[in-house]
Design an enzyme around this catalytic site. Structure first.
Site, short mmCIF file in Angstrom:
data_model
loop_
_atom_site.label_atom_id
_atom_site.label_comp_id
_atom_site.label_asym_id
_atom_site.label_seq_id
_atom_site.Cartn_x
_atom_site.Cartn_y
_atom_site.Cartn_z
N HIS A 223 -0.88 6.43 8.76
CA HIS A 223 -0.09 5.24 9.13
C HIS A 223 1.38 5.45 8.80
CE1 HIS A 223 0.42 0.65 9.07
NE2 HIS A 223 1.53 1.09 8.49
N GLU A 224 1.66 5.88 7.57
CA GLU A 224 3.05 6.02 7.14
C GLU A 224 3.75 7.15 7.90
OE1 GLU A 224 4.31 3.68 5.41
OE2 GLU A 224 2.34 2.79 5.07
N GLY B 191 0.83 -1.20 0.00
CA GLY B 191 0.00 0.00 0.00
C GLY B 191 0.85 1.24 0.00
N ALA B 192 1.92 1.21 0.81
CA ALA B 192 2.85 2.34 0.91
C ALA B 192 4.09 1.84 1.64
CB ALA B 192 2.21 3.52 1.63
N MET B 193 5.13 2.69 1.64
CA MET B 193 6.37 2.35 2.35
C MET B 193 6.88 3.59 3.04
SD MET B 193 8.63 0.13 3.20
CE MET B 193 10.15 0.35 4.11
N ASN C 53 9.53 5.17 3.88
CA ASN C 53 10.88 5.71 3.72
C ASN C 53 10.96 7.09 4.37
OD1 ASN C 53 11.38 3.52 1.74
ND2 ASN C 53 10.04 4.75 0.46
N GLU D 61 4.60 -2.06 12.59
CA GLU D 61 3.32 -2.06 11.88
C GLU D 61 2.11 -1.93 12.81
OE1 GLU D 61 3.42 -1.44 8.98
OE2 GLU D 61 5.47 -2.01 8.47
N HIS E 298 5.08 6.07 11.18
CA HIS E 298 6.34 5.33 11.05
C HIS E 298 7.57 6.24 11.15
CE1 HIS E 298 5.38 1.19 10.32
NE2 HIS E 298 4.64 1.42 9.26
#
Length: 831
Positions: A290-291, A256-258, A260, A313, A294
């Protein structure tokens, strides 16, 4: 390729400390390969031997402290560094690397709409080795300074601010210490929308062909981004730790996404070309939230080894939903989590492949096994566990513990033990015991009520628990309305602890008509309804006031179907009764999805499927009629989509396609046109010429995928043979085109036509996985599996494959899960 073991990682981390990578990438040398030069500064704490990883097309030269090493000593993906002396060292590696078409490493994509080319990296979990030489493990953090040479007219993005030095040369600001898998670059003629917030440059980026669609949503995306950024700064004491925040929507992205640092990459389906529902917009907003979470949990503080991936996660999943609820217009996000996301965790946790949220380190001995834990347990169950922890601990103490964790480990690495110690420093509660009960155990508890009729003392509630986790839950009590018995009135909502320490709970008054355990959905457990409550729900489910409570009841019904305690047709009857009156879009979408993809397609046999599809179309017609006034476009769009997918005759949807509109709206956009054409292909009502004509009308990447899906779905032997060969005999399909072809191939309506391919799957998928690697193996196991062949022979073939073949771990895991789902489908059919 050799996988890295946990023991090897620990040994290497004890021997060396990595300081800095200086990496130069040249993207101008052709369509198949690029040039990669890396200089690595590191310290050996003692004399010894180690190795560096890379996966080159050609290893040109290697020097260690100025002395050449023999490139021929490269063994698979490892280059030995022997005889290291204590002290400082510099390793230089010059190599040619391959572009990827599978979303791993440096992925290259040419847009069929305009011919423009884009590249981006996906380095997770060990794919940084496909881009440059690296000591590849998460606890060897270092500073990364990258420079790139790119074609004229391209823009380069990276973890830090990118500077155009002229003549195609770009430099990216060095990062703070980050893990190897978090390094990222993206290059191409991006369309960009840039702004500034809190003194930092923010940007969103996509392919040029998607520019109008990104521009249409730019305000919404940036508003969500700013709101989440500000809310996290209210929650977290540590400021955002990087120099910029870019979000790139990239093509053919596997996840879905990362996350970075400074450059989050998203699948570019989140740039909507066609109409979407508000729930889908909420999903995009949740992924943004969410990202961003992170950036703190995952990037600032990173796991030491992959057994603690849940720390990344689960935290981001919980924070994404909670922060979206607190800081944006999406205030009912936990409804979507409960009806959709949470079931992902429940399903995963009941398969043979289940594992604790925080598995024992010995259960994750290497990177190949680590890849298997990116599932509904690490995301949805872990987030549910954290939500229960917050309910038990209190948000104030929870956030205090989180901030202690950030302060102790910023720009470093941490373990579960470190996390629990940080929480324990902020509360008197026994969080270590909580962690053992919730994070170190697997499986789903089931809570079943027994309700005593009212007496002078009141009514009683006794809860039987299958499982042994402690739960703090809310119980909702509802009565039929005296004036309108079809409506329900909340009477009482109270909290109790499970297990009940002092016997049944006693509440005043007569027994309620409906008693709902886990009202509010604050714990992770399957719940059951007593007979009277289920009868009330069948009559009045859509009249329960709170959509989250309705989601809990629908989930109870879903679990009962899966466990063989409720007939699939009874679930469909409940959907037919209540969905036409349901007001929450997430609930409608979740119930229709389960009814279509599990009940109609798997849990009912071929003889019962037509009636199930008729029920689905009846529900959708009712929703379409209800939304004729235009006040619920998302509900109408959902009904139209499911009506198309459940159609058993072509005439009605063919008329929609011919007129380019659904009567009363909506007009057909590309997504709806391809959806109709796909269903017509399944029904044998179109041919390849019609598909080619639609591809001419929509020559985009999404159009190519739609055409591939439709061609594979044609009920024609030659079309099936061609699709099979494209998937399993040639290796030129990208990850997305492979997925689209696989999605079209198996159809319940075509069981006889494709029956001979069922045994072929188990041989061809094994060979494909060995040739093309984990990403395509996962696609094959998920999408190319004969999911509709729910019979004992298919089960026998699958079990034979598992027992006989030396399978790539990614494929083995998918087959284990698929075969368990097949066994469940057979049990439900037999029940």
């Amino acid at each position: 390729m050799s996988v890295l073991t946990r023991d090897e990682a620990q040994t290497r981390a004890q021997l060396i400390d990595v300081h800095r990578y200086t990496v130069a990438l040249d993207l101008t040398t052709g369509d198949e390969t690029f040039e990669s030069r890396a200089a690595i500064q590191f310290t050996a704490r003692a004399a010894g031997d180690t190795f560096v990883e890379l996966k080159p097309a050609l290893l040109r030269s290697v020097t260690l402290d100025g002395q050449p090493l023999d490139p021929r000593t490269l063994d698979q993906n490892r280059l030995a560094l022997t005889g290291l002396t204590e002290g400082e060292h510099e390793l230089r590696v010059d190599a040619t690397m391959r572009y990827s078409r599978t979303g791993e490493g440096m992925h290259r994509f040419t847009d069929p709409t305009d011919g423009e080319t884009y590249v981006y990296t996906q380095m997770f979990l060990e794919d940084v080795q496909r881009v440059f030489a690296v000591f590849d493990q998460p606890d060897l953090k270092a500073v990364f300074a990258l420079s790139l040479t790119a074609p004229e007219g391209w823009t380069v993005l990276g973890n830090g601010i990118a500077t155009d030095e002229g003549d195609g040369h770009w430099s990216i600001a060095p990062t703070p210490p980050i893990s190897t898998y978090l390094v990222a670059v993206a290059a191409g003629p991006w369309h960009s929308v840039r702004t500034e917030h809190a003194g930092l440059p923010f940007g969103i980026h996509c392919r040029r062909s998607l520019a109008p669609h990104l521009d249409a949503d730019a305000d919404e995306i940036l508003t969500i981004t700013r709101a989440c950024y500000d809310r996290y700064h209210e929650k977290f004491k540590e400021p955002y730790p990087f120099d910029s925040y870019d979000q790139a929507f990239v093509p053919e992205f596997n996840a879905g996404a990362m996350e970075n640092p400074g450059l989050v990459t998203f699948r570019d389906e989140f740039v909507y070309r066609s109409a979407v529902t508000d729930t889908e917009r909420q999903t995009r907003a949740m992924v943004i939230a969410h990202e961003m979470a992170h950036m703190w949990f995952g990037d600032l503080v990173t796991l030491t080894w992959w057994d603690d991936i849940w720390l990344n996660e689960s935290f981001a999943e919980y924070m994404g939903y909670q922060t979206l609820t607190e800081a944006t217009r999406y205030t009912d996000t936990w409804v979507a989590f409960g009806i959709d996301r949470k079931s992902w965790g429940y399903d995963a946790d009941q398969r043979p492949s289940t594992h604790p949220v925080a598995p024992d380190p010995d259960a994750v001995p290497d990177t190949a096994s680590a890849m298997l834990n990116f599932d509904g347990i690490s995301y949805a169950k872990g987030a549910s566990a954290l939500r229960q922890l917050v309910a038990w601990l209190g948000e104030k103490d929870f956030l205090a513990g989180i901030n202690t964790h950030f302060a102790r480990h910023k720009f470093g690495n941490a373990t579960l033990a470190d996390f629990i110690d940080s929480l324990a420093a902020s509360t008197d509660r026994d969080v270590h015991r909580w962690a053992e009960q919730w994070l170190r155990t697997s499986g789903v508890d089931t809570l079943t009520p027994t309700i005593g009729n009212g007496s002078e003392a009141g009514w009683t509630l006794d809860i039987a628990q299958r499982g042994n986790r402690p739960h703090r839950i809310a119980v909702g009590a509802y009565d039929r309305d005296l004036v309108d018995p079809g409506q329900l009135t909340p009477r009482d909502r109270f909290e109790i602890d499970i297990p009940q320490q002092d016997g049944p709970t006693v509440r005043p008054g007569r027994r309620p008509d409906l008693v709902v355990l886990n009202d509010g959905d604050l714990t992770y457990a399957k719940v059951r309804l007593d007979d009277r409550s289920w009868a009330t729900a069948l009559d009045s489910l859509s009249a329960i006031p709170d959509p989250l409570t309705r989601a809990v009841v629908w989930n109870a019904a879903r679990d009962m179907v899966r466990d063989g305690e409720l007939a699939p047709t009874a679930y469909l009857d409940a959907a037919r009764t209540h969905l036409p009156r349901e007001s929450d879009l997430a609930v409608v979408q979740g119930v229709l999805a389960f009814a279509a993809t599990q009940i109609a397609d798997r849990y009912l046999g071929p003889d019962d499927r037509p009636a199930a599809l008729a029920t689905l179309t009846s529900i959708c017609r009712a929703l379409i009629r209800r939304t004729e006034d235009g006040n619920a476009p998302g509900l109408r769009l959902t009904a139209v989509r499911h009506f198309i997918s459940a159609a058993t005759q072509p005439d009605g949807i063919q008329d929609w396609l011919n007129s380019d509109s659904v009567p009363g709206g909506p007009e057909l956009d590309p997504e709806l046109r391809w959806r109709i054409l796909y269903r017509l292909a399944v029904l044998g009502a179109v041919d390849d010429d019609a598909i080619a004509a639609e591809l001419t009308r929509d020559p985009s990447a999404t159009g190519r995928e739609g055409a591939a899906r439709c061609r594979a779905a044609l009920p024609d032997g030659d079309a099936k043979a061609a699709a099979w060969d494209r998937m399993f005999r040639t290796d030129d399909l990208s990850n997305y085109l492979f997925t689209a072809t696989a999605q079209g191939f198996w159809q319940p309506e075509q069981a006889d036509l494709v029956r001979r391919y069922v045994p072929r799957f188990y041989t061809d998928a094994v060979e494909l996985a060995d040739r093309r690697g984990p990403a395509i193996a996962e696609c094959a196991g998920r999408y190319a599996f004969p999911i509709h062949a729910a019979d004992e022979e298919s089960l026998r073939l699958g079990e034979e494959c598992l027992s006989a073949a030396d399978l790539l771990p990614a494929l083995r895991r998918k087959l284990v899960d698929q075969l368990d789902d097949l066994r469940r489908a057979l049990r439900v059919r037999e029940g």
